[in-house]
Write a protein that holds these residues in place. Structure first.
Motif, mmCIF file in Angstrom:
data_model
loop_
_atom_site.group_PDB
_atom_site.id
_atom_site.type_symbol
_atom_site.label_atom_id
_atom_site.label_comp_id
_atom_site.label_asym_id
_atom_site.label_seq_id
_atom_site.Cartn_x
_atom_site.Cartn_y
_atom_site.Cartn_z
ATOM 1 N N ASN A 26 0.856 -1.186 0.000
ATOM 2 C CA ASN A 26 0.000 0.000 0.000
ATOM 3 C C ASN A 26 0.892 1.235 0.000
ATOM 4 O O ASN A 26 1.871 1.291 0.731
ATOM 5 N N LEU A 27 0.545 2.203 -0.807
ATOM 6 C CA LEU A 27 1.307 3.435 -0.894
ATOM 7 C C LEU A 27 0.338 4.597 -0.816
ATOM 8 O O LEU A 27 -0.661 4.628 -1.521
ATOM 9 N N SER A 28 0.614 5.525 0.058
ATOM 10 C CA SER A 28 -0.192 6.726 0.157
ATOM 11 C C SER A 28 0.726 7.905 -0.091
ATOM 12 O O SER A 28 1.724 8.073 0.588
ATOM 13 N N VAL A 29 0.392 8.710 -1.093
ATOM 14 C CA VAL A 29 1.209 9.849 -1.472
ATOM 15 C C VAL A 29 0.421 11.121 -1.183
ATOM 16 O O VAL A 29 -0.687 11.294 -1.687
ATOM 17 N N ARG A 30 0.998 11.988 -0.394
ATOM 18 C CA ARG A 30 0.352 13.264 -0.047
ATOM 19 C C ARG A 30 0.445 14.223 -1.210
ATOM 20 O O ARG A 30 1.502 14.412 -1.777
ATOM 21 N N ARG A 31 -0.656 14.809 -1.594
ATOM 22 C CA ARG A 31 -0.653 15.795 -2.674
ATOM 23 C C ARG A 31 -0.156 17.124 -2.130
ATOM 24 O O ARG A 31 -0.581 17.575 -1.095
ATOM 25 N N GLU A 32 0.707 17.747 -2.872
ATOM 26 C CA GLU A 32 1.198 19.075 -2.528
ATOM 27 C C GLU A 32 0.699 20.040 -3.596
ATOM 28 O O GLU A 32 0.589 19.692 -4.763
ATOM 29 N N ASP A 33 0.422 21.272 -3.208
ATOM 30 C CA ASP A 33 -0.086 22.256 -4.154
ATOM 31 C C ASP A 33 0.846 22.465 -5.323
ATOM 32 O O ASP A 33 0.415 22.605 -6.453
ATOM 33 N N HIS A 34 2.173 22.485 -5.077
ATOM 34 C CA HIS A 34 3.106 22.749 -6.167
ATOM 35 C C HIS A 34 3.130 21.631 -7.203
ATOM 36 O O HIS A 34 3.586 21.839 -8.311
ATOM 37 N N MET A 35 2.633 20.463 -6.862
ATOM 38 C CA MET A 35 2.626 19.368 -7.823
ATOM 39 C C MET A 35 1.508 19.537 -8.842
ATOM 40 O O MET A 35 1.389 18.775 -9.783
ATOM 41 N N SER A 36 0.658 20.547 -8.653
ATOM 42 C CA SER A 36 -0.370 20.813 -9.659
ATOM 43 C C SER A 36 0.184 21.701 -10.767
ATOM 44 O O SER A 36 -0.518 22.019 -11.707
ATOM 45 N N ASP A 37 1.454 22.124 -10.637
ATOM 46 C CA ASP A 37 2.079 22.936 -11.676
ATOM 47 C C ASP A 37 2.058 22.182 -12.998
ATOM 48 O O ASP A 37 2.172 20.972 -13.041
ATOM 49 N N SER A 38 1.953 22.930 -14.062
ATOM 50 C CA SER A 38 1.904 22.353 -15.397
ATOM 51 C C SER A 38 3.207 22.653 -16.131
ATOM 52 O O SER A 38 3.771 23.731 -15.974
ATOM 53 N N ILE A 39 3.691 21.691 -16.889
ATOM 54 C CA ILE A 39 4.882 21.894 -17.717
ATOM 55 C C ILE A 39 4.589 21.383 -19.124
ATOM 56 O O ILE A 39 3.714 20.544 -19.324
ATOM 57 N N ILE A 40 5.327 21.909 -20.081
ATOM 58 C CA ILE A 40 5.266 21.390 -21.443
ATOM 59 C C ILE A 40 6.503 20.521 -21.638
ATOM 60 O O ILE A 40 7.627 20.975 -21.408
ATOM 61 N N ILE A 41 6.281 19.292 -22.046
ATOM 62 C CA ILE A 41 7.380 18.346 -22.213
ATOM 63 C C ILE A 41 7.992 18.522 -23.603
ATOM 64 O O ILE A 41 7.323 18.326 -24.613
ATOM 65 N N LYS A 42 9.246 18.911 -23.615
ATOM 66 C CA LYS A 42 9.966 19.120 -24.873
ATOM 67 C C LYS A 42 10.610 17.826 -25.367
ATOM 68 O O LYS A 42 10.606 17.532 -26.559
ATOM 69 N N ASN A 43 11.185 17.051 -24.456
ATOM 70 C CA ASN A 43 11.896 15.840 -24.860
ATOM 71 C C ASN A 43 11.917 14.837 -23.714
ATOM 72 O O ASN A 43 11.906 15.221 -22.545
ATOM 73 N N ILE A 44 11.943 13.565 -24.069
ATOM 74 C CA ILE A 44 12.090 12.483 -23.099
ATOM 75 C C ILE A 44 13.071 11.477 -23.690
ATOM 76 O O ILE A 44 12.927 11.066 -24.843
ATOM 77 N N GLU A 45 14.049 11.084 -22.877
ATOM 78 C CA GLU A 45 15.050 10.108 -23.317
ATOM 79 C C GLU A 45 15.175 9.011 -22.271
ATOM 80 O O GLU A 45 14.925 9.244 -21.094
#
Length: 142
Positions: A26-45
């Motif tokens: 079981n895993l419980s992860v606390r949501r933080e306000d800053h994790m609602s930030d949005s980013i545009i993904i340019k590249n993934i390797e």
């Protein structure tokens, strides 16, 4: 192994904790306000690092449109090829898109160990980028 995903809601009905059950864990992860930030993904390797003749580690590097890089780890002993195959198919679905943690969680799948390794690394990368954009380490942001 069964996988269950549910949110614990606060008194206003807003998700405060992400609860994941996979088999006996079981895993419980606390949501933080800053994790609602949005980013545009340019590249993934993805990188396969051969540590010993028996050991490979997989690392994922994501770059935002702002040039900030985030790192994640996707190692899965003996199944590196499966994770790399998933990465090859799934990365195009994220590149060039604006995402936040909730969108990622909806898009990513955890229905098998290779998919879980990939998805976990993507979330790690995203979280690392958000923390770095705020001038703190990922550890400090948690």
């Amino acid at each position: 192994m069964e996988y269950e995903h549910r949110d614990e809601l606060d008194k206003d009905g807003i998700s405060k904790d992400k609860c994941i059950t996979y088999g006996q864990w079981n895993l419980s992860v606390r949501r933080e306000d800053h994790m609602s930030d949005s980013i545009i993904i340019k590249n993934i390797e993805i990188f396969n690092v051969r540590v010993t003749h028996k050991t490979n580690w997989l690392f994922v590097r994501m770059t935002s449109s702002d040039g900030i890089e985030g790192l994640g780890e996707a190692s899965l002993a003996g199944r590196e090829g499966d994770v790399i195959d998933i990465f090859a198919v799934e990365k195009e679905k994220l590149m060039g898109r604006s995402v936040d943690l909730e969108r990622l969680e909806r898009k990513l799948q955890f229905d098998s160990l290779p998919r879980s390794a990939y998805s976990s690394a993507i979330i790690q990368c995203f979280s690392d980028i958000v923390a770095r954009s705020q001038g703190v380490s990922l550890a400090e942001s948690l």
